[in-house]
Design a protein around this motif. Sequence first.
Motif: not given
Length: 381
Positions: A264-289
């Motif tokens: 829910x929150x990552x989708x909102x953060x992504x939309x904010x980034x788009x408004x500032x012409x900032x790319x989304x590249x999620x951090x994920x050195x974690x598990x499959x879920x």
Amino acid sequence: MGKIASIEYFRLPPRWLFVKITDEAGNFGWGEASLEGHTQAVEGCLDAWIERYVGFEAEEIEHIWQMSWRTSFYRGGPVFMSALAGIDIALWDLKAKKLGVPIYQLLGGKVRDKLKVYAWIGGDRPSDVKTQALARKDQGFHSVKMNGTEDLGWLDSPTALHDCVERLKTVKNLGMDAGIDFHGRVHKPMAKQLAKALEPHYPLFIEEPLLSEHLEGIKALSQLTSIPIALGERLHSRWDVRPFLESGCVDILQPDVSHCGGISEMKRIAAMCEAYDVALAPHCPLGPIALAACVQVDATCSNFAIQEMSLGIHYNAGSQDLTSYMKNPEVWSVKDGYIELLKGPGLGIEVDEEMVRELSKNTKAWVSPGFIGPGGEIREW
């Protein structure tokens, strides 16, 4: 509709925390609340919410998210938001499975069919870097991420800068791209020099060139280099992200879905980034879920750039990686630098619950080994 009947969590090696939510009809979903080095704290938060949320409507995902945020008074931060992420991801998985569709269909639908990915490599010598980069290339990756430097204090030897440049050149000579992770270890006097030394070799990005506490320093550095600046794993909500967007000091935002309140929150953060012409590249050195949750959001975002994933050689031999705890590990196959979108319902992965329950019985919480400098001082890990 269906009320939540149970919320369970499972501490798992190497350092993960899975969450399972089941409704009264037996429908279930999986989430991930992993927060490296702080497992017990997240579990305590989950214990409190288990008492509260059993009996809530499982399909009312946003209501539960807002209840968690707005009725808590003290909110935000890595522990709170990681616990919330575990619940949020599991609720999205449950709901989409009930409807028989991937989560991305409930987020507006996909805008792409495959995702560009990168993986981590270690090694402080060019020969080690070459070996690991070739292993990633054999796995299908075209891009990697690696340490900028093992350590740089307030004023270290310029030879450390040279070593970092040589490692980057080693990867580039293999026909691959590389992001350089400073880990927030590098202090401003050295970060300025290192960015300038790396610039002629065109890294994909420099990650956490300074700690996120130093907004003004990051802004000043961003004005000295043409290299894209990436950060975000230690920003835990849209409110944490906002000042970095407003200051214009970040080019690539790297929220971690298990640390920032979930899908829910990552989708909102992504939309904010788009408004500032900032790319989304999620951090994920974690598990499959966690990775599957990232993929669901990535699929829907026009400003998505690249996805981190920990496949195979990220951890020590014999320990768990993305293919662990899964009945369909083939979904993580990398081809020509990309993975296909997950097509199954919900998260699109099948968790091996029997294995999860068995391995969670005696798993101790992972503790950060820390990082000690040459003078015996504690430095950033």
